[in-house]
Design an enzyme around this catalytic site. Structure first.
Site, PDB file in Angstrom:
ATOM      1  N   TYR A  52      51.079  59.413  91.150  1.00 57.41           N
ATOM      2  CA  TYR A  52      51.504  58.131  91.718  1.00 57.41           C
ATOM      3  C   TYR A  52      51.322  58.149  93.231  1.00 57.41           C
ATOM      4  CZ  TYR A  52      53.813  56.358  87.475  1.00 57.41           C
ATOM      5  OH  TYR A  52      54.082  55.879  86.221  1.00 57.41           O
ATOM      6  N   GLY A  53      50.618  57.170  93.724  1.00 56.15           N
ATOM      7  CA  GLY A  53      50.436  57.044  95.155  1.00 56.15           C
ATOM      8  C   GLY A  53      49.002  56.701  95.506  1.00 56.15           C
TER       9      GLY A  53
END
Length: 331
Positions: A52-53
């Site tokens: 995530y990111g």
């Protein structure tokens, strides 16, 4: 009270701000107070992922590292669930023992001991690898005390049963909301209820669609990932908005927000009528959203039936993801 990994959790968990897959990272000065508020409200089941990111895939884990390094007293208050084992470039599941080890080790390296991973799960089931191999690799980390338990994400009923036979499954993470009810008809819910495995219901607000804040595609930023999803395509959006309009009408009559009503619909079913325990995990980037989503407005039996009537009488067009990703659901 829902119990995960033998630990009681509240009626709501969180896939929080920078912990989720968003086009822009939430700055610490906004994220940290939101995370603090979640703990204050009892939303202590936090969900994130190794990937995530953006633009850097591990930004969510880095946020967690910074938070728990600054607030070490909060580490014991939170149940942290992490997904991994995905080729970020191709979004291909990676379930081999070697890939599982690599993913877990990378996660632990980034967190650097500031917070234990209470549950680790492959983000999707790798159809090329027997689930027994993936779970067996994770079980070694549990045995060594490096992770607390094992979860599954978007797994089918047969896979859940096979995985649980190798090692007890702490939770199954699957999308569940007013516009995503497949687990009630494909045996996922019934198998989890039979095996006493709670379901972590992600996107209980339909990726924001059920909040009533998205009235047209113009309300989504140009780089918003939801624009790639089938249900948000223009022709489908025009049909699907009818569900939101109906939910808004009932919420107005009840005196709450559509988001609160959608959350209560999930909570209402937890442990009832053949359903397992359900833990909704909405996303949040602001303190105000945490307060709204954690405020229980209650749901009368009649109101639940009204929502069920809305589901039964309203057409939903499009899949939950883009076409390539649909192939990895309920494997």
């Amino acid at each position: 009270m829902i119990t995960i990994n033998d630990t009681p959790v509240g009626k709501t968990g969180y896939g929080l701000m920078g912990l989720t897959w968003r086009p822009h990272q939430t700055p610490d000065e906004q994220a940290f107070p939101t995370m603090k508020k979640a703990i204050e409200k009892g939303a202590v089941f936090w969900n994130s992922a190794e990937f995530y990111g953006t633009p850097e895939p591990t930004l969510g884990l880095q946020l967690l590292h910074r938070y728990f390094k600054k607030y070490p007293e909060d580490a014991s208050k939170v149940i942290l669930s992490i997904k991994g084992c995905v080729n970020v470039a191709t979004l291909t599941p990676l379930g081999s023992a070697a890939d599982v080890r690599k993913s877990v080790e990378n996660t632990l390296r980034i967190l650097d001991g500031v917070k234990k991973v209470d549950i680790f799960q492959c983000a999707r089931v790798d159809p090329r690898t027997p689930i027994e191999e993936s779970i067996g690799a994770l079980a070694e980390f549990v045995k060594e005390g490096q992770i607390g338990g094992i979860g599954l994400s978007e797994a089918g009923a047969v896979t859940i049963r096979r995985a649980h036979a190798v090692h007890p499954i702490a939770a199954v993470e699957i999308e569940y909301s007013l516009w995503a009810t497949e687990i009630r008809t494909n045996s996922v819910a019934s198998v989890c209820e039979e095996l006493n495995i709670p379901i972590v219901a992600y996107s209980p607000l339909g990726r924001g669609f059920l909040t009533g804040q998205i009235k047209s595609l113009h309300d989504l930023p140009e780089d918003d990932y939801r624009r790639h999803f089938s249900r948000f395509k223009p022709a489908n959006f025009k049909v699907n908005i009818e569900l939101v309009n109906k939910v808004e009408g009932l919420a107005k009559k009840k005196g709450c927000s559509p988001a609160q009503l959608a959350m209560e619909w999930v909570r209402y079913q937890s442990g009832k009528d053949g359903m397992p325990e359900l833990l909704p995990i909405p996303g949040a980037t602001m303190v105000e959203r945490v307060e709204e989503n954690c405020q229980e407005v209650g749901l009368a039996d009649e109101e639940y039936r009204e929502l069920e009537d809305i589901i039964g009488s309203t057409k939903i067009l499009g899949g939950r993801y883009f076409e390539a990703a649909e192939a990895h659901l309920f494997v």
